[in-house]
Design a protein around this motif. Structure first.
Motif, short mmCIF file in Angstrom:
data_model
loop_
_atom_site.label_atom_id
_atom_site.label_comp_id
_atom_site.label_asym_id
_atom_site.label_seq_id
_atom_site.Cartn_x
_atom_site.Cartn_y
_atom_site.Cartn_z
N HIS A 20 0.59 -1.33 0.01
CA HIS A 20 0.02 -0.49 -0.15
C HIS A 20 0.82 1.10 0.00
O HIS A 20 1.63 1.45 1.04
CB HIS A 20 -0.55 0.11 1.33
CG HIS A 20 -1.91 1.05 1.09
ND1 HIS A 20 -2.68 1.37 0.43
CD2 HIS A 20 -2.08 2.24 1.79
CE1 HIS A 20 -3.40 2.36 0.37
NE2 HIS A 20 -3.06 2.67 1.49
N ASN A 21 0.43 2.23 -0.81
CA ASN A 21 1.40 3.65 -1.12
C ASN A 21 2.67 3.27 -1.22
O ASN A 21 3.80 3.99 -0.26
CB ASN A 21 1.30 4.35 0.25
CG ASN A 21 -0.21 4.74 -0.42
OD1 ASN A 21 -0.95 5.05 -1.29
ND2 ASN A 21 -1.18 5.25 1.06
N GLU A 23 4.76 1.50 0.97
CA GLU A 23 5.54 1.63 2.41
C GLU A 23 5.30 -0.05 2.50
O GLU A 23 5.09 -0.86 2.69
CB GLU A 23 4.51 2.02 3.09
CG GLU A 23 4.09 3.72 3.10
CD GLU A 23 3.17 4.09 3.67
OE1 GLU A 23 2.32 3.24 5.37
OE2 GLU A 23 1.85 5.03 3.84
#
Length: 83
Positions: A20-21, A23
């Motif tokens: 996610h993103n 990260e």
């Protein structure tokens, strides 16, 4: 969206990793098995299996209990116990 190729009469195994993103602390791994059979065939094990992509197997986590595949109303033809 992801499209996974699948061949009839075979069981295909995939592992999808989602971050996610970008990260590293938000990384998720999904192990997926595409099994060519009627859904009712697997109904009795739907909460007790694990998909192992490395060994390309469905691992049943049900010790010391019978497992019935398919329609329970049909006559049982073969019982196999794995210890």
């Amino acid at each position: 969206m992801v499209a996974l190729p699948s061949e009839e009469t075979l069981t295909d195994f995939y592992q999808i990793v989602y971050t996610h993103n970008n990260e590293s602390k938000s990384k998720y791994e999904f192990n997926i098995a595409i099994v060519d059979c009627e859904p009712s065939f697997l109904h009795s094990i739907q909460t007790i299996y694990e998909v192992n992509v490395r060994s390309q197997a469905l691992i049943l986590n049900k010790k010391d209990e019978d497992i019935i595949f398919g329609n329970e109303s049909n006559e049982i033809e073969e019982i196999m116990r794995v210890d």
